[in-house]
Write a protein that holds these residues in place. Structure first.
Motif, PDB file in Angstrom:
ATOM      1  N   SER A 289     -87.391   5.689  36.048  1.00  0.00           N
ATOM      2  CA  SER A 289     -87.848   4.042  36.042  1.00  0.00           C
ATOM      3  C   SER A 289     -86.721   3.359  35.386  1.00  0.00           C
ATOM      4  O   SER A 289     -86.211   3.471  34.288  1.00  0.00           O
ATOM      5  CB  SER A 289     -89.003   3.685  35.339  1.00  0.00           C
ATOM      6  OG  SER A 289     -90.131   4.310  35.821  1.00  0.00           O
TER       7      SER A 289
ATOM      8  N   THR B  74     -84.608   0.135  34.077  1.00  0.00           N
ATOM      9  CA  THR B  74     -84.966  -1.142  33.121  1.00  0.00           C
ATOM     10  C   THR B  74     -83.837  -1.847  32.701  1.00  0.00           C
ATOM     11  O   THR B  74     -82.662  -1.074  32.986  1.00  0.00           O
ATOM     12  CB  THR B  74     -85.756  -0.616  31.554  1.00  0.00           C
ATOM     13  OG1 THR B  74     -84.807   0.279  31.152  1.00  0.00           O
ATOM     14  CG2 THR B  74     -87.094  -0.157  31.895  1.00  0.00           C
ATOM     15  N   GLY B  75     -83.707  -2.947  32.296  1.00  0.00           N
ATOM     16  CA  GLY B  75     -82.434  -3.624  31.905  1.00  0.00           C
ATOM     17  C   GLY B  75     -82.301  -4.645  32.994  1.00  0.00           C
ATOM     18  O   GLY B  75     -83.104  -5.207  33.732  1.00  0.00           O
ATOM     19  N   ASN B  76     -80.880  -5.093  33.030  1.00  0.00           N
ATOM     20  CA  ASN B  76     -80.538  -6.312  34.111  1.00  0.00           C
ATOM     21  C   ASN B  76     -80.361  -5.695  35.100  1.00  0.00           C
ATOM     22  O   ASN B  76     -78.982  -5.460  35.634  1.00  0.00           O
ATOM     23  CB  ASN B  76     -79.315  -6.715  33.378  1.00  0.00           C
ATOM     24  CG  ASN B  76     -78.997  -8.091  34.552  1.00  0.00           C
ATOM     25  OD1 ASN B  76     -79.905  -8.490  35.120  1.00  0.00           O
ATOM     26  ND2 ASN B  76     -77.784  -8.567  34.303  1.00  0.00           N
TER      27      ASN B  76
ATOM     28  N   SER C 264     -81.719  -6.844  38.272  1.00  0.00           N
ATOM     29  CA  SER C 264     -82.139  -7.838  39.431  1.00  0.00           C
ATOM     30  C   SER C 264     -80.913  -7.884  40.317  1.00  0.00           C
ATOM     31  O   SER C 264     -81.014  -8.099  41.659  1.00  0.00           O
ATOM     32  CB  SER C 264     -82.271  -9.288  38.729  1.00  0.00           C
ATOM     33  OG  SER C 264     -81.330  -9.679  37.998  1.00  0.00           O
TER      34      SER C 264
ATOM     35  N   SER D 157     -82.321   3.192  31.188  1.00  0.00           N
ATOM     36  CA  SER D 157     -81.748   1.650  30.889  1.00  0.00           C
ATOM     37  C   SER D 157     -80.565   1.539  31.333  1.00  0.00           C
ATOM     38  O   SER D 157     -79.492   2.354  31.249  1.00  0.00           O
ATOM     39  CB  SER D 157     -81.785   1.941  29.152  1.00  0.00           C
ATOM     40  OG  SER D 157     -81.130   0.690  28.799  1.00  0.00           O
TER      41      SER D 157
END
Length: 284
Positions: A177, A179-181, A183, A221
């Motif tokens: 999974s 996570t973090g920036n 987008s 991450s």
């Protein structure tokens, strides 16, 4: 979405010599040519063929180059001698390749969305595991690296979304999974180019669309190491274990990026790098 086409490769031709042995960055172009760029200077070595099909490059345990040519897996010795190791099974494409400690070739197949284990002789091709995809008919960009524990780390970009998987040698698939920036990664972008490991075992991934190198921890991450216009559409990355820098081939240029992304320098500039898809560090 990246589409892949190819013709079957049967031979490569040795065209030049680099002179005395030295550490060399071997770069695979999309047209199947392999360019050797000596780290300490000297003339380039070019191995070439006529098929537009080079996608993945690896080194085997004796220093030979292994090329994923979509419909075949090819061994290239540094004297120019070549041989076809294996043909891709029906309904499969060889897009990315690594070599495990036993000398087997671990190959990504972006038609059946799986990884395969090809024996060193090429006589055995065994599916290891399939990774989940949202769009089964998409020929996603996919790359692979082996971590310190021997797991296969697969980075791919299916349905315009980056995914990362950890696959054991026995075929157990775990989705990492993210996570973090992340987008900015949506679209025909990150996790579709190249992947390597940093000195701590994190995954270093090129972001094709955003001219970026990302660091992903084993826990998922994501952080940005460097974003620079010089890193225009990177599709391959490798860590030079001597300098510690990351080596990235681009059209017309070979770049060296420091581990923290604070500096970037040019190793080579010229026409030999026409459309790089793979890179390895070849020691003498």
């Amino acid at each position: 979405m990246k589409q892949f086409t190819s013709t079957i490769v049967t031979s490569l031709v040795f065209l030049g010599t680099s002179g005395t042995a030295s550490t060399t960055y071997q770069v695979l172009n999309h047209d199947g040519s392999i360019v050797g760029l000596p780290v300490n200077g000297g003339s380039a070595t070019t191995l070439s063929d006529s098929a537009s099909s080079g996608y993945g490059l690896a080194l085997d345990n004796t220093g030979n180059l292994i090329v994923a040519m979509v419909f075949s897996l090819v061994k290239v010795m540094l004297n120019g001698t070549t041989s076809v190791i294996a043909q891709a099974p029906p309904g499969s494409q060889f897009i990315s390749v690594v070599v495990d400690q036993s000398g087997s070739y671990i190959v990504c197949d972006n038609v059946s969305h799986r990884i395969l284990r090809v024996s060193s002789s090429g006589s055995s091709i065994i599916p290891v595991a399939s990774y989940p995809v949202s769009v089964p008919n998409e020929l996603e960009a996919v790359s692979i690296v082996i971590d310190a524990a021997g797991n296969y780390i697969v980075a791919e970009n299916n349905a315009l979304t980056p995914h990362l998987f950890r696959i054991t040698t026995s075929g157990v698939v775990t989705t990492i999974s993210l996570t973090g920036n992340i987008s900015s990664l949506s679209g025909d972008s990150g996790f579709g180019g190249g992947i390597t490991l940093d000195v701590m075992g994190n995954y270093m991934v090129t972001d094709y669309s955003n001219n970026t190198i990302l660091r992903v921890t084993p826990a998922g991450s994501v952080t940005q190491v460097i974003q620079d216009p010089k890193l225009y559409r990177p599709l391959a990355i490798v860590r030079d274990t001597v300098s510690g820098n990351f080596i990235i081939p681009l059209v017309g240029v070979l770049l060296s990026v420091s581990p923290d992304g604070s500096s970037i320098s040019t190793i080579y500039s010229g026409p030999l790098l026409s459309d790089p898809r793979g890179v390895v560090v070849s020691m003498p």
